[in-house]
Design a protein around this motif. Sequence first.
Motif, PDB file in Angstrom:
ATOM      1  N   UNK A   1       0.852  -1.190   0.000  1.00 43.94           N
ATOM      2  CA  UNK A   1       0.000   0.000   0.000  1.00 43.94           C
ATOM      3  C   UNK A   1       0.885   1.237   0.000  1.00 43.94           C
ATOM      4  N   UNK A   2       0.280   2.356  -0.391  1.00 47.18           N
ATOM      5  CA  UNK A   2       1.032   3.603  -0.434  1.00 47.18           C
ATOM      6  C   UNK A   2       0.070   4.744  -0.106  1.00 47.18           C
ATOM      7  N   UNK A   3       0.553   5.709   0.637  1.00 46.82           N
ATOM      8  CA  UNK A   3      -0.257   6.895   0.924  1.00 46.82           C
ATOM      9  C   UNK A   3       0.097   7.985  -0.078  1.00 46.82           C
ATOM     10  N   UNK A   4      -0.718   9.003  -0.117  1.00 47.11           N
ATOM     11  CA  UNK A   4      -0.430  10.129  -0.999  1.00 47.11           C
ATOM     12  C   UNK A   4       0.893  10.784  -0.651  1.00 47.11           C
ATOM     13  N   UNK A   5       1.149  10.951   0.654  1.00 46.17           N
ATOM     14  CA  UNK A   5       2.398  11.563   1.090  1.00 46.17           C
ATOM     15  C   UNK A   5       3.618  10.739   0.705  1.00 46.17           C
ATOM     16  N   UNK A   6       3.506   9.413   0.825  1.00 43.06           N
ATOM     17  CA  UNK A   6       4.622   8.539   0.434  1.00 43.06           C
ATOM     18  C   UNK A   6       4.877   8.623  -1.065  1.00 43.06           C
TER      19      UNK A   6
END
Length: 177
Positions: free
Chosen positions: A116-121
């Motif tokens: 998974x990935x966040x927008x910030x990452x």
Amino acid sequence: MAKITVSMGGRAAEEVVMHTMTNGASQDIQEATNIARNMVAMFGMSEEFGMMALGSVRNQYLDGGYGLDCAQDTAAVMDKAVKAILDVCYKNAVELLKENLEDMDKVVAYLLAKETITGGEMVAILEGRDPATVESPYASTMPREETPQAEPPVIPALEPEGPTEELPAPEPEGEEK
């Protein structure tokens, strides 16, 4: 048009990276087609028809569907206009992916490792920073120490207008005078 181009990204990635097509992008294709069709039929956003509504909402409270208010020949021309929009947006999506293939590969590598990935990452990866330094999923593009801090606004205290009279302090309960 940008939303259609984004919807075409999955199919474009299949072509650019894997040189194939799968059914994985079918929902995105359906959404892109609906947007393009609405642009032409409902919103007057085509060169061929200008500001002419070719359809109207029939089931506003059910499925939001509409019916065409034009001849079959006109509907065929409308379909060509929809396809032209889709073709331009797909071409743009392919070009964007080709121009940013290195960035896409970085994000894919991160996703393969973390799932998974966040927008910030993702922003951190695209900016060449370590995604582990992101403070929150909704972090800005700059680390906190680099973010300029605004001074909090000064709110003046409200002063009562005119003279105020001081009230006597209440006497403690239980004591007699």
